[in-house]
Design an enzyme around this catalytic site. Structure first.
Site, PDB file in Angstrom:
ATOM      1  N   GLU A  87       0.829  -1.205   0.000  1.00 51.02           N
ATOM      2  CA  GLU A  87       0.000   0.000   0.000  1.00 51.02           C
ATOM      3  C   GLU A  87       0.863   1.255   0.000  1.00 51.02           C
ATOM      4  OE1 GLU A  87      -3.029  -0.091  -0.571  1.00 51.02           O
ATOM      5  OE2 GLU A  87      -3.631  -2.138  -0.043  1.00 51.02           O
ATOM      6  N   ARG A 145     -18.016  -0.559   5.760  1.00 49.11           N
ATOM      7  CA  ARG A 145     -19.111  -1.274   5.074  1.00 49.11           C
ATOM      8  C   ARG A 145     -19.732  -2.322   5.984  1.00 49.11           C
ATOM      9  NH1 ARG A 145     -19.074  -5.650   2.129  1.00 49.11           N
ATOM     10  NH2 ARG A 145     -16.811  -5.788   2.213  1.00 49.11           N
ATOM     11  N   CYS A 160      -7.963  -1.803   8.057  1.00 53.77           N
ATOM     12  CA  CYS A 160      -6.584  -1.832   7.541  1.00 53.77           C
ATOM     13  C   CYS A 160      -6.099  -0.443   7.177  1.00 53.77           C
ATOM     14  CB  CYS A 160      -6.472  -2.777   6.346  1.00 53.77           C
ATOM     15  SG  CYS A 160      -6.479  -4.501   6.866  1.00 53.77           S
ATOM     16  N   HIS A 204      -1.310  -5.628   2.147  1.00 49.46           N
ATOM     17  CA  HIS A 204      -2.520  -6.451   2.088  1.00 49.46           C
ATOM     18  C   HIS A 204      -2.197  -7.788   1.431  1.00 49.46           C
ATOM     19  CE1 HIS A 204      -5.913  -3.329   2.635  1.00 49.46           C
ATOM     20  NE2 HIS A 204      -6.222  -4.346   3.425  1.00 49.46           N
TER      21      HIS A 204
HETATM   22  N1  PCA Z   1      -8.415  -6.708   6.658  1.00 46.83           N
HETATM   23  C1  PCA Z   1      -9.371  -5.667   6.864  1.00 46.83           C
HETATM   24  C2  PCA Z   1      -9.282  -5.331   8.331  1.00 46.83           C
HETATM   25  C3  PCA Z   1      -8.555  -6.465   8.969  1.00 46.83           C
HETATM   26  C4  PCA Z   1      -7.972  -7.201   7.842  1.00 46.83           C
HETATM   27  O1  PCA Z   1      -7.189  -8.164   7.941  1.00 46.83           O
HETATM   28  C5  PCA Z   1      -9.191  -4.479   5.920  1.00 46.83           C
HETATM   29  O2  PCA Z   1      -8.663  -4.653   4.813  1.00 46.83           O
HETATM   30  O3  PCA Z   1      -9.563  -3.359   6.274  1.00 46.83           O
END
Ligand code: PCA
Length: 213
Positions: A78, A88, A141, A165
């Site tokens: 990111e 959401r 996240c 991610h």
């Molecule tokens: N993914 C979520 C929150 C916790 C996670 O592992 C997100 O992408 O916001």
């Protein structure tokens, strides 16, 4: 180099979170790199509080938070965390803020300070699909990414920070249709490559990695 790497607990009806499963398996054979792992709750404000306490006690040189992005097919480095929550679904404490700032006294956005382009290149050279992502979403996240960089900005100016991610694990998609996944081994290896790259890269490389839409 001491690196703190976090993963999240399961959320949204899943039984596992690949981010935490993978960080537990990281193994680095380099005595100058120390890796400390921590599970964070998938809860907006609490995750930032736990991260702050952990940074305070661990005193890392680098903080990388990781989380699951179900539906993405590759490892996403990111680029930017934004000062907004637009949930959401509720977080694991049942909280669902809509269009709220994370910190009123924070910047509009913070950029990653780990070498995202060099990390993507090295992951790909190790056979792992990876790319730079320009949105971490607006859920927990993005909140922890923004929160980590806010803490660095306000309290820990010498620390580098970033967010990654990861896709679902194969066992999470056995009953989902046309949803990609990545093995735990590959996600773990991707994290190991990332850590080695951070430890050996002072300045990020300049390489095309953007998207048109
Ligand atoms: N993914 C979520 C929150 C916790 C996670 O592992 C997100 O992408 O916001």
């Amino acid at each position: 180099m001491k690196i703190l790497i976090t993963g999240f607990d399961p959320f949204g009806g899943e039984n596992v979170n690949p981010s935490y499963e993978a960080i537990k398996k990281i193994s680095i054979n380099n005595p100058s790199i120390e890796v400390i792992t921590k599970e964070l709750p998938t809860v907006f404000k609490k995750s930032i509080e736990v991260l702050d306490e952990t940074i305070e006690s661990v005193k890392p040189d680098v903080v990388v938070c990781t989380g699951q992005a179900g539906g993405r097919f590759d490892i996403s480095l990111e680029r930017v965390g934004i000062n907004i929550i637009d949930a959401r679904i509720p977080d694991n404490d049942g909280d669902q803020p809509v269009d709220e700032n994370i910190f009123k006294d924070g910047q509009e956005a913070y950029f990653s300070t780990i070498p995202i382009k060099a990390i993507v290149k090295n992951m790909r050279e190790n056979g792992i699909p990876a790319s730079v992502s320009n949105t971490a979403g607006t859920f927990v996240c993005n909140c922890i990414f923004y929160g980590a960089m806010y803490l660095i900005d306000k309290k820990y100016p010498d620390i580098k920070g970033g967010f990654v991610h990861v896709p679902f694990l194969p066992e999470q998609v056995t009953e989902k249709v046309n949803i990609p996944s990545m093995s735990l081994e590959n996600i773990t290896r991707a994290f190991e490559v990332m850590i080695e790259t951070i430890a050996t890269t002072d300045k990020d490389i300049k390489e095309i990695g953007g998207t048109i839409s």
